[in-house]
Design an enzyme around this catalytic site. Structure first.
Site, PDB file in Angstrom:
ATOM      1  N   HIS A 136       0.824  -1.217   0.000  1.00  0.00           N
ATOM      2  CA  HIS A 136       0.000   0.000   0.000  1.00  0.00           C
ATOM      3  C   HIS A 136       0.855   1.263   0.000  1.00  0.00           C
ATOM      4  O   HIS A 136       2.046   1.239   0.330  1.00  0.00           O
ATOM      5  CB  HIS A 136      -0.906   0.029   1.232  1.00  0.00           C
ATOM      6  CG  HIS A 136      -2.110  -0.847   1.121  1.00  0.00           C
ATOM      7  ND1 HIS A 136      -2.082  -2.189   1.391  1.00  0.00           N
ATOM      8  CD2 HIS A 136      -3.394  -0.564   0.754  1.00  0.00           C
ATOM      9  CE1 HIS A 136      -3.280  -2.707   1.204  1.00  0.00           C
ATOM     10  NE2 HIS A 136      -4.099  -1.747   0.810  1.00  0.00           N
ATOM     11  N   LYS A 140      -1.123   5.061   4.560  1.00  0.00           N
ATOM     12  CA  LYS A 140      -2.102   4.154   5.189  1.00  0.00           C
ATOM     13  C   LYS A 140      -1.797   4.046   6.682  1.00  0.00           C
ATOM     14  O   LYS A 140      -0.647   3.860   7.067  1.00  0.00           O
ATOM     15  CB  LYS A 140      -2.043   2.773   4.522  1.00  0.00           C
ATOM     16  CG  LYS A 140      -3.047   1.781   5.083  1.00  0.00           C
ATOM     17  CD  LYS A 140      -3.164   0.551   4.185  1.00  0.00           C
ATOM     18  CE  LYS A 140      -4.095  -0.502   4.788  1.00  0.00           C
ATOM     19  NZ  LYS A 140      -5.433   0.023   5.099  1.00  0.00           N
TER      20      LYS A 140
HETATM   21  N1  LIG Z   1     -13.130  -1.071   1.818  1.00  0.00           N
HETATM   22  C1  LIG Z   1     -12.397  -0.553   0.823  1.00  0.00           C
HETATM   23  O1  LIG Z   1     -12.586  -0.888  -0.364  1.00  0.00           O
HETATM   24  C2  LIG Z   1     -11.368   0.475   1.139  1.00  0.00           C
HETATM   25  C3  LIG Z   1     -11.141   0.811   2.443  1.00  0.00           C
HETATM   26  N2  LIG Z   1     -10.265   1.792   2.744  1.00  0.00           N
HETATM   27  C4  LIG Z   1     -10.198   2.172   4.154  1.00  0.00           C
HETATM   28  O2  LIG Z   1     -10.947   3.368   4.295  1.00  0.00           O
HETATM   29  C5  LIG Z   1     -10.415   4.147   5.360  1.00  0.00           C
HETATM   30  C6  LIG Z   1     -10.118   5.551   4.857  1.00  0.00           C
HETATM   31  O3  LIG Z   1      -9.049   5.497   3.933  1.00  0.00           O
HETATM   32  P1  LIG Z   1      -8.524   6.840   3.226  1.00  0.00           P
HETATM   33  O4  LIG Z   1      -9.644   7.533   2.552  1.00  0.00           O
HETATM   34  O5  LIG Z   1      -7.327   6.442   2.457  1.00  0.00           O
HETATM   35  O6  LIG Z   1      -8.082   7.689   4.508  1.00  0.00           O
HETATM   36  P2  LIG Z   1      -7.978   9.292   4.633  1.00  0.00           P
HETATM   37  O7  LIG Z   1      -7.106   9.534   5.833  1.00  0.00           O
HETATM   38  O8  LIG Z   1      -7.603   9.890   3.336  1.00  0.00           O
HETATM   39  O9  LIG Z   1      -9.481   9.744   4.959  1.00  0.00           O
HETATM   40  C7  LIG Z   1     -10.120   9.573   6.193  1.00  0.00           C
HETATM   41  C8  LIG Z   1     -10.993  10.812   6.403  1.00  0.00           C
HETATM   42  O10 LIG Z   1     -11.846  10.574   7.516  1.00  0.00           O
HETATM   43  C9  LIG Z   1     -11.928  11.779   8.259  1.00  0.00           C
HETATM   44  N3  LIG Z   1     -12.406  11.474   9.608  1.00  0.00           N
HETATM   45  C10 LIG Z   1     -11.708  11.084  10.694  1.00  0.00           C
HETATM   46  N4  LIG Z   1     -12.541  10.898  11.736  1.00  0.00           N
HETATM   47  C11 LIG Z   1     -13.794  11.177  11.288  1.00  0.00           C
HETATM   48  C12 LIG Z   1     -15.090  11.155  11.897  1.00  0.00           C
HETATM   49  N5  LIG Z   1     -15.247  10.808  13.178  1.00  0.00           N
HETATM   50  N6  LIG Z   1     -16.166  11.506  11.150  1.00  0.00           N
HETATM   51  C13 LIG Z   1     -16.025  11.867   9.858  1.00  0.00           C
HETATM   52  N7  LIG Z   1     -14.814  11.907   9.216  1.00  0.00           N
HETATM   53  C14 LIG Z   1     -13.716  11.544   9.939  1.00  0.00           C
HETATM   54  C15 LIG Z   1     -10.507  12.352   8.184  1.00  0.00           C
HETATM   55  O11 LIG Z   1     -10.465  13.734   8.518  1.00  0.00           O
HETATM   56  C16 LIG Z   1     -10.184  12.085   6.713  1.00  0.00           C
HETATM   57  O12 LIG Z   1     -10.602  13.140   5.882  1.00  0.00           O
HETATM   58  C17 LIG Z   1      -9.209   3.362   5.874  1.00  0.00           C
HETATM   59  O13 LIG Z   1      -9.585   2.574   6.978  1.00  0.00           O
HETATM   60  C18 LIG Z   1      -8.835   2.487   4.689  1.00  0.00           C
HETATM   61  O14 LIG Z   1      -8.133   1.341   5.077  1.00  0.00           O
HETATM   62  C19 LIG Z   1      -9.556   2.437   1.788  1.00  0.00           C
HETATM   63  C20 LIG Z   1      -9.703   2.111   0.473  1.00  0.00           C
HETATM   64  C21 LIG Z   1     -10.634   1.097   0.044  1.00  0.00           C
HETATM   65  O1  LIG Z   2      -6.013   2.139   3.152  1.00  0.00           O
HETATM   66  C1  LIG Z   2      -6.184   1.763   1.961  1.00  0.00           C
HETATM   67  O2  LIG Z   2      -5.746   2.411   0.997  1.00  0.00           O
HETATM   68  C2  LIG Z   2      -6.937   0.537   1.719  1.00  0.00           C
HETATM   69  N1  LIG Z   2      -7.508  -0.058   2.716  1.00  0.00           N
HETATM   70  C3  LIG Z   2      -8.290  -1.241   2.669  1.00  0.00           C
HETATM   71  C4  LIG Z   2      -7.607  -2.341   3.454  1.00  0.00           C
HETATM   72  O3  LIG Z   2      -6.975  -2.063   4.487  1.00  0.00           O
HETATM   73  O4  LIG Z   2      -7.738  -3.500   3.076  1.00  0.00           O
HETATM   74  C5  LIG Z   2      -8.674  -1.631   1.265  1.00  0.00           C
HETATM   75  C6  LIG Z   2      -7.618  -1.382   0.238  1.00  0.00           C
HETATM   76  O5  LIG Z   2      -6.600  -2.303   0.426  1.00  0.00           O
HETATM   77  C7  LIG Z   2      -7.103   0.053   0.321  1.00  0.00           C
END
Ligand SMILES: NC(=O)C1=CN([C@@H]2O[C@H](COP(=O)(O)OP(=O)(O)OC[C@H]3O[C@@H](n4cnc5c(N)ncnc54)[C@H](O)[C@@H]3O)[C@@H](O)[C@H]2O)C=CC1
Ligand SMILES: O=C(O)C1=N[C@H](C(=O)O)C[C@H](O)C1
Length: 251
Positions: A136, A140
């Site tokens: 990643h 992350k």
């Molecule tokens: N299930 C999937 O397909 C995927 C999951 N993820 C996961 O999604 C999550 C977010 O990833 P990113 O967008 O890369 O992180 P990021 O750090 O870019 O975004 C997170 C956002 O949430 C906000 N935030 C924090 N606490 C909050 C609250 N209580 N209420 C509302 N907003 C709040 C932050 O200020 C930030 O803007 C991670 O856990 C990541 O692993 C990421 C990509 C794909």
């Molecule tokens: O943080 C990310 O970027 C991602 N988080 C998810 C994970 O922890 O599996 C999904 C994807 O891998 C991207």
């Protein structure tokens, strides 16, 4: 055209949240009614009349968001990582008191990643050795990835169902972490590298052969078809659903 689904996005300023905001705005059957980030009052989501909230926030906030919005009768699609059996059980219990409300939690919404996990679980019983490598971007916040945990658990379950013993490994680590993390007996390795988005490799080995299953998300748009599918279906799935595979006829 029938009524559009009213959608709120939590974590809207983040990498995933901002991509979801654009995808919802571009979908003719969906209406973005709230886009909130850290510090916002969740009452704004309820006051905006959201029917479905999409959570891409942080592991420390996501469970609290889910319980608060379930109380308000809002369906949830959750992509944030950090969920375990205990936190999922708490949501399942809460939903038992809120009939009709649906929550879908998925560690990965990319269709290829979901297929890679399903293929790996299907193949697992036929291989003596298996290791998972997730790779990643370096911003992350957690390791191993939620996807890698889900993958390793599914592989472990398939191995157990086939009565396979432990993965062979005679190594003694001379440095902690050298062999990665142990997820249900499957080794998981985490790489963080500038330039990467989200990638996973599952290595399956037998004497004289190796099967490698690899998935690459090069862009966060890869997650959007799965997120939108979940937004469209979660209202018709009361209770807790774990994994996008449940919606893809892959479970
Ligand atoms: N299930 C999937 O397909 C995927 C999951 N993820 C996961 O999604 C999550 C977010 O990833 P990113 O967008 O890369 O992180 P990021 O750090 O870019 O975004 C997170 C956002 O949430 C906000 N935030 C924090 N606490 C909050 C609250 N209580 N209420 C509302 N907003 C709040 C932050 O200020 C930030 O803007 C991670 O856990 C990541 O692993 C990421 C990509 C794909
Ligand atoms: O943080 C990310 O970027 C991602 N988080 C998810 C994970 O922890 O599996 C999904 C994807 O891998 C991207």
């Amino acid at each position: 055209m029938s009524e559009r689904i009213r959608v709120a996005v939590l974590g809207a300023a983040g990498r995933m949240g901002s991509t979801v905001v654009r995808a919802v705005q571009d979908a003719p059957d969906l209406e973005l009614v709230a886009a909130v980030d850290a510090g916002a009052d969740l009452a704004a989501v309820v006051d905006a009349g959201a029917q479905v909230a999409v959570d891409f926030t942080v592991p420390s906030a996501t469970e609290g968001n889910v319980h608060a919005l379930v109380d308000a009768g809002v369906h949830l699609v959750v992509g944030t990582t950090g969920w375990d059996d205990d936190s999922l059980a708490r949501v399942r219990d809460h939903l038992a008191d809120r009939p009709g409300v649906g929550v879908l939690v998925a560690p990965n919404f990319a269709l290829g990643a979901v297929l890679a996990m399903a293929f790996a679980a299907r193949a697992a019983r036929w291989f003596e050795s298996v290791e998972v490598i997730e790779l990643h971007h370096p911003d992350k916040v957690d390791a191993p990835s939620g996807t890698a945990r889900h993958t390793a658990s599914a592989i472990a379950a398939a191995r157990a169902a086939a009565a396979l013993g432990p993965v062979p490994d005679a190594t003694t680590q001379s440095l902690d972490g050298a062999r990665g993390a142990d997820v249900d007996g499957v080794r998981v390795h985490s790489v963080r590298l500038r330039g990467l988005v989200a990638h996973e490799e599952i290595l399956l080995g037998n004497a004289g052969e190796q099967l490698t299953i690899r998935h690459d998300s090069f862009d966060r748009v890869s997650f959007m078809p799965g997120v939108l599918l979940a937004v469209r279906q979660v209202g018709a799935r009361p209770g807790l659903t774990v994994g996008l595979e449940q919606l893809l006829d892959l479970a």
